[in-house]
Enzyme design. Structure first.
Site, PDB file in Angstrom:
ATOM      1  N   TYR A 178       0.819  -1.211   0.000  1.00  0.00           N
ATOM      2  CA  TYR A 178       0.000   0.000   0.000  1.00  0.00           C
ATOM      3  C   TYR A 178       0.855   1.265   0.000  1.00  0.00           C
ATOM      4  O   TYR A 178       0.446   2.299  -0.495  1.00  0.00           O
ATOM      5  CB  TYR A 178      -0.897   0.044   1.249  1.00  0.00           C
ATOM      6  CG  TYR A 178      -2.228  -0.657   1.104  1.00  0.00           C
ATOM      7  CD1 TYR A 178      -2.305  -2.004   0.781  1.00  0.00           C
ATOM      8  CD2 TYR A 178      -3.415   0.038   1.315  1.00  0.00           C
ATOM      9  CE1 TYR A 178      -3.521  -2.643   0.670  1.00  0.00           C
ATOM     10  CE2 TYR A 178      -4.640  -0.596   1.205  1.00  0.00           C
ATOM     11  CZ  TYR A 178      -4.686  -1.930   0.883  1.00  0.00           C
ATOM     12  OH  TYR A 178      -5.903  -2.556   0.768  1.00  0.00           O
ATOM     13  N   LYS A 229       3.089 -15.279   2.003  1.00  0.00           N
ATOM     14  CA  LYS A 229       3.266 -15.985   0.719  1.00  0.00           C
ATOM     15  C   LYS A 229       4.759 -16.247   0.604  1.00  0.00           C
ATOM     16  O   LYS A 229       5.414 -15.875  -0.382  1.00  0.00           O
ATOM     17  CB  LYS A 229       2.710 -15.121  -0.426  1.00  0.00           C
ATOM     18  CG  LYS A 229       2.639 -15.801  -1.771  1.00  0.00           C
ATOM     19  CD  LYS A 229       1.603 -16.922  -1.856  1.00  0.00           C
ATOM     20  CE  LYS A 229       1.673 -17.596  -3.222  1.00  0.00           C
ATOM     21  NZ  LYS A 229       0.872 -18.835  -3.295  1.00  0.00           N
ATOM     22  N   ASP A 302      -3.046 -18.185  -0.048  1.00  0.00           N
ATOM     23  CA  ASP A 302      -4.040 -18.863  -0.897  1.00  0.00           C
ATOM     24  C   ASP A 302      -4.741 -19.966  -0.114  1.00  0.00           C
ATOM     25  O   ASP A 302      -5.956 -20.142  -0.176  1.00  0.00           O
ATOM     26  CB  ASP A 302      -3.408 -19.386  -2.203  1.00  0.00           C
ATOM     27  CG  ASP A 302      -2.098 -20.141  -1.992  1.00  0.00           C
ATOM     28  OD1 ASP A 302      -1.553 -20.120  -0.869  1.00  0.00           O
ATOM     29  OD2 ASP A 302      -1.616 -20.766  -2.961  1.00  0.00           O
ATOM     30  N   ASP A 326      -6.447  -6.982   4.110  1.00  0.00           N
ATOM     31  CA  ASP A 326      -7.585  -6.324   3.463  1.00  0.00           C
ATOM     32  C   ASP A 326      -8.502  -7.381   2.851  1.00  0.00           C
ATOM     33  O   ASP A 326      -9.718  -7.373   3.054  1.00  0.00           O
ATOM     34  CB  ASP A 326      -7.061  -5.371   2.379  1.00  0.00           C
ATOM     35  CG  ASP A 326      -8.184  -4.670   1.636  1.00  0.00           C
ATOM     36  OD1 ASP A 326      -9.110  -4.192   2.298  1.00  0.00           O
ATOM     37  OD2 ASP A 326      -8.129  -4.625   0.387  1.00  0.00           O
ATOM     38  N   ASP A 330     -12.314  -9.070   4.509  1.00  0.00           N
ATOM     39  CA  ASP A 330     -13.590  -9.041   3.774  1.00  0.00           C
ATOM     40  C   ASP A 330     -14.169 -10.449   3.674  1.00  0.00           C
ATOM     41  O   ASP A 330     -15.369 -10.657   3.842  1.00  0.00           O
ATOM     42  CB  ASP A 330     -13.392  -8.500   2.341  1.00  0.00           C
ATOM     43  CG  ASP A 330     -13.633  -6.996   2.253  1.00  0.00           C
ATOM     44  OD1 ASP A 330     -13.426  -6.301   3.274  1.00  0.00           O
ATOM     45  OD2 ASP A 330     -14.012  -6.508   1.167  1.00  0.00           O
TER      46      ASP A 330
HETATM   47  C1  IPM Z   1     -10.466  -1.244   3.988  1.00  0.00           C
HETATM   48  C2  IPM Z   1     -10.699  -0.621   2.639  1.00  0.00           C
HETATM   49  C3  IPM Z   1      -9.538   0.317   2.315  1.00  0.00           C
HETATM   50  C4  IPM Z   1      -8.262  -0.505   2.257  1.00  0.00           C
HETATM   51  C5  IPM Z   1      -9.727   1.143   1.038  1.00  0.00           C
HETATM   52  C6  IPM Z   1     -11.010   1.924   1.041  1.00  0.00           C
HETATM   53  C7  IPM Z   1      -8.549   2.061   0.792  1.00  0.00           C
HETATM   54  O1  IPM Z   1     -10.867  -1.599   1.686  1.00  0.00           O
HETATM   55  O2  IPM Z   1     -10.336  -0.501   4.977  1.00  0.00           O
HETATM   56  O3  IPM Z   1     -10.431  -2.474   4.072  1.00  0.00           O
HETATM   57  O4  IPM Z   1      -7.937  -1.081   1.221  1.00  0.00           O
HETATM   58  O5  IPM Z   1      -7.575  -0.582   3.282  1.00  0.00           O
HETATM   59 MG    MG Z   2     -10.992  -3.546   2.466  1.00  0.00          MG
END
Ligand code: IPM
Ligand code: MG
Length: 443
Positions: A178, A229, A302, A326, A330
């Site tokens: 990032y 990884k 993975d 990240d 999710d």
């Molecule tokens: C998160 C989001 C952010 C990230 C984006 C909006 C920059 O996806 O907080 O998980 O990638 O960290």
């Molecule tokens: Mg995110």
């Protein structure tokens, strides 16, 4: 079976209240009339899309839970993300960053939306968020994912796979790909346009996030899975200032091929001390020596992505880098039923923490009173617990959320037949009613 939200990882990176400290209390009893109120300043960053809706609900919940524990808040609302860009031309105005840095804690809604997708990179709402994380130096991002019995039917996984899942993703937040340099665009020898980024971690960055994760795992079920990884990526360790030995890496080749980029990055002269090591795994293993009570395992990302949907109960605490965290957080959120349920805390070594739901700005439902405010409300609970050390007020919020779910209130994302479908505001009002409830939630 008893289940809790498990926001209560008793781990603080920094000391709590600086005002009118009172002795720690272990009961939820209301403070005596004689106790002077504790005061905290909170910077609110509603942001874009559903951000303002969920922040306004969470603010009321925070206020009420605080007042019942003798806490007063002063709130300062500042523009952030696309809304800030429209107002000031910057997704993170200087005044917003300063207000965040000066606060005791920061509560963020969400940023981003179609409207700003075509902005230049440095003017994108997402860039503002990364600058905020960097500006607050919040390197440790805690993302709990707990399947509540009340919502097990909302999970897309089979009930027997989802039920009982209670894990914590500890994501490194201010490093890796990032932020890594070199990064940019160029052209290769065939004239093809190319883009490149650098996944880079220094020892100190891995060590400090590993320590946070070990501390958390130690207070949970004592199991830490480090996700990397390491079969492919070095995660090079750089020392700036020596002779250039980026030679041979894709990034260096890219730099060499583009005179524009070469100019941009010609100041960079890096020495790679430990090219062959898979630094993340090596350092996490080294830090483990200080935590003999925690069982450490390693998993390739993975495989981790697969195991999360195959048998998620195997995970207690996961520690991983910025980008894998990240993605995996999710994925983990869906096990719980909805990304609309998951809060997060981002903490540094000192200074205010940043608390935000992990969902995005959901522009498709913005302004329609359809958003689930529970992730932001639970982020407010994390703010109280981790940011301010106010565990009792946090517990009130956690209980109220469970109570509201027990009563059957559901926003669209977690709705199932037989429950009561409500909008964002009504969900907030129901949580408020429960915050004051003297009866502990049935979990
Ligand atoms: C998160 C989001 C952010 C990230 C984006 C909006 C920059 O996806 O907080 O998980 O990638 O960290
Ligand atoms: Mg995110």
């Amino acid at each position: 079976m008893a289940a809790s939200l498990h926001l209560n990882v008793p781990f603080n990176l920094k000391p709590a209240a600086k005002q009118s400290p009172r002795p720690a209390r272990i009961s939820c009893a209301s403070p005596s009339a004689a106790s002077p109120p504790k005061r905290y300043s909170i910077t609110l960053l509603p942001g874009d899309g559903i951000g303002p809706e969920v922040i306004s609900v969470a603010k009321n919940v925070l206020k009420l839970a605080g007042s019942l524990e003798g806490i007063e808040f002063s709130f300062q609302e500042m523009p952030m993300g696309g809304a800030a860009f429209d107002l000031t031309g910057s997704p993170l105005p200087e005044e917003t960053l300063l207000a965040a840095q000066k606060a005791d804690a920061v509560l963020l809604g969400a940023i981003g939306g179609y409207k700003w997708d075509k902005n230049e990179k440095h003017l994108k709402p997402e860039t503002g968020l990364l600058q905020l994380r960097e500006g607050l130096k919040v390197f440790a991002n805690l993302r709990p994912a707990t399947v509540l019995p009340q919502l097990v039917d909302s999970s897309t996984l089979k009930k027997d796979v989802a039920e009982g899942v209670d894990l914590m993703v500890v994501r490194e937040l201010t490093g890796g790909i990032y932020f890594g340099k070199p990064r940019g665009f160029g052209t290769n020898e065939k004239g093809d346009e190319m883009g490149f980024n650098t996944e880079v971690y220094a020892t100190y960055e891995i060590d400090r996030i590993a320590r946070v994760a070990f501390e958390i795992a130690r207070k949970r079920r004592g199991q830490l899975c480090s996700v990397d990884k390491a079969n492919v990526l070095e995660a090079l360790q750089f020392t700036v200032g020596s002779n250039s030995i980026l030679e041979g890496t894709a990034a260096k080749q890219a730099m060499m091929r583009s005179s524009k980029i070469l100019t941009c990055y010609s100041f960079m002269s890096c020495f790679c001390r430990d090219e062959a090591s898979m630094l993340w795994r090596k350092r996490v293993t080294a830090v483990a020596a200080d935590y003999p009570d925690v069982e450490l395992s390693h998993m390739y990302v993975d495989n981790a992505a697969m195991q999360l949907v195959r048998y998620p109960k195997q995970f207690d605490t996961i520690v991983t880098n910025n980008i894998f965290g990240d993605i995996l957080s999710d994925e983990a959120s869906m096990i719980t039923g909805s990304i609309g349920m998951l809060p997060s805390a981002s903490l540094g070594e000192s200074g205010p923490g940043l608390f935000e739901p992990i969902h995005g700005s959901a522009p498709d439902i913005a302004g329609q009173d359809k958003a689930n405010p529970l992730a932001t409300i639970l982020s407010a609970a994390m703010l109280l617990k981790y940011g301010l050390g106010e565990a009792n007020a946090a517990q009130r919020i956690e209980n109220a959320v469970l109570d509201t779910l027990n009563k059957g209130f559901r926003t669209g994302d977690i709705y199932s037949a037989g429950n009561k479908l409500v909008g964002c505001k009504e969900m907030g009002e129901e949580v408020l009613k429960s915050v004051d409830s003297p009866v502990p939630a049935t979990r």
